[in-house]
Design a protein around this motif. Sequence first.
Motif, PDB file in Angstrom:
ATOM      1  N   GLY A  34      44.304  42.287  36.193  1.00  0.00           N
ATOM      2  CA  GLY A  34      42.918  41.842  36.344  1.00  0.00           C
ATOM      3  C   GLY A  34      42.832  40.597  37.209  1.00  0.00           C
ATOM      4  O   GLY A  34      41.929  40.466  38.041  1.00  0.00           O
ATOM      5  N   GLU A  35      43.798  39.694  37.052  1.00  0.00           N
ATOM      6  CA  GLU A  35      43.823  38.480  37.867  1.00  0.00           C
ATOM      7  C   GLU A  35      44.064  38.824  39.339  1.00  0.00           C
ATOM      8  O   GLU A  35      43.457  38.230  40.226  1.00  0.00           O
ATOM      9  CB  GLU A  35      44.909  37.534  37.348  1.00  0.00           C
ATOM     10  CG  GLU A  35      44.857  36.165  37.969  1.00  0.00           C
ATOM     11  CD  GLU A  35      45.785  35.175  37.283  1.00  0.00           C
ATOM     12  OE1 GLU A  35      45.874  34.035  37.780  1.00  0.00           O
ATOM     13  OE2 GLU A  35      46.406  35.524  36.271  1.00  0.00           O
ATOM     14  N   THR A  38      40.881  39.823  40.942  1.00  0.00           N
ATOM     15  CA  THR A  38      39.934  38.752  41.253  1.00  0.00           C
ATOM     16  C   THR A  38      40.173  38.162  42.639  1.00  0.00           C
ATOM     17  O   THR A  38      39.299  37.510  43.187  1.00  0.00           O
ATOM     18  CB  THR A  38      40.002  37.616  40.213  1.00  0.00           C
ATOM     19  OG1 THR A  38      41.290  37.014  40.249  1.00  0.00           O
ATOM     20  CG2 THR A  38      39.695  38.132  38.820  1.00  0.00           C
ATOM     21  N   LEU A  45      37.176  45.820  46.177  1.00  0.00           N
ATOM     22  CA  LEU A  45      36.852  46.091  44.778  1.00  0.00           C
ATOM     23  C   LEU A  45      36.019  47.369  44.663  1.00  0.00           C
ATOM     24  O   LEU A  45      36.228  48.170  43.763  1.00  0.00           O
ATOM     25  CB  LEU A  45      36.084  44.915  44.163  1.00  0.00           C
ATOM     26  CG  LEU A  45      36.912  43.688  43.807  1.00  0.00           C
ATOM     27  CD1 LEU A  45      35.999  42.536  43.415  1.00  0.00           C
ATOM     28  CD2 LEU A  45      37.902  43.993  42.715  1.00  0.00           C
ATOM     29  N   ILE A  58      34.548  40.361  37.126  1.00  0.00           N
ATOM     30  CA  ILE A  58      35.355  39.818  38.225  1.00  0.00           C
ATOM     31  C   ILE A  58      34.482  38.950  39.132  1.00  0.00           C
ATOM     32  O   ILE A  58      34.868  37.842  39.524  1.00  0.00           O
ATOM     33  CB  ILE A  58      36.029  40.961  39.017  1.00  0.00           C
ATOM     34  CG1 ILE A  58      37.107  41.618  38.155  1.00  0.00           C
ATOM     35  CG2 ILE A  58      36.629  40.441  40.317  1.00  0.00           C
ATOM     36  CD1 ILE A  58      37.676  42.902  38.725  1.00  0.00           C
ATOM     37  N   LYS A  62      34.597  34.620  39.917  1.00  0.00           N
ATOM     38  CA  LYS A  62      34.632  33.964  41.224  1.00  0.00           C
ATOM     39  C   LYS A  62      33.632  32.813  41.298  1.00  0.00           C
ATOM     40  O   LYS A  62      33.794  31.901  42.095  1.00  0.00           O
ATOM     41  CB  LYS A  62      34.360  34.986  42.333  1.00  0.00           C
ATOM     42  CG  LYS A  62      35.490  35.990  42.492  1.00  0.00           C
ATOM     43  CD  LYS A  62      35.212  36.986  43.573  1.00  0.00           C
ATOM     44  CE  LYS A  62      36.348  37.974  43.713  1.00  0.00           C
ATOM     45  NZ  LYS A  62      36.193  38.863  44.842  1.00  0.00           N
ATOM     46  N   ILE A  77      38.427  39.794  31.187  1.00  0.00           N
ATOM     47  CA  ILE A  77      38.776  40.815  32.186  1.00  0.00           C
ATOM     48  C   ILE A  77      39.967  41.622  31.691  1.00  0.00           C
ATOM     49  O   ILE A  77      40.007  42.844  31.830  1.00  0.00           O
ATOM     50  CB  ILE A  77      39.055  40.165  33.560  1.00  0.00           C
ATOM     51  CG1 ILE A  77      37.751  39.633  34.156  1.00  0.00           C
ATOM     52  CG2 ILE A  77      39.728  41.146  34.513  1.00  0.00           C
ATOM     53  CD1 ILE A  77      37.920  38.782  35.394  1.00  0.00           C
TER      54      ILE A  77
END
Length: 172
Positions: A34-35, A38, A45, A58, A62, A77
């Motif tokens: 998940g990171e 981002t 995406l 996500i 940001k 997330i």
Amino acid sequence: MHYHEQANELDDEIELPPSKTKIKQQMHELQDLGERLTELSNEKLRELDLPERLLDAIKELKKINKFGAQRRQLQYIGRLMREVEPEPIIAKLDAWNGVSATHVAWLHRLEQWRDRLLDQPEALGELLAAHPQADGQRLRTLVRNAIKERELMKPPKNYREIFQMLKEIMPE
């Protein structure tokens, strides 16, 4: 049949649930994935075809600039990632990062051709027969100069240039 033999047979048939450690490890891996998501642009995406809730989470991350809030959002997330099949996402990310198996195989094939060109004089003829669009004169010059570079222990400028030319001749 003895009691111990029967017990061992039963143990072999029963499938145990994953350990707590294993589950925790999988959750951390999903959070790490998940990171990685981002860090992608909004275009990429959208290409991943993620659930709307995950996309929103996500995008929200940001916007956050406080560390504690970012960490909590990353954990959220990670929880949302449990509802998604991770393999296609990982494959797509690897392909974008040039890590896919086909890409690596292609690079190895180019390296093998480059080595053959330097070690086997007949390899250039084979390459030009298979790829008539290639600039044979330029390749001959590069091969000759790369061999000289190797003999004189000079930096491999022509050696690298052969690789770049092979990338153009044999696209992935």
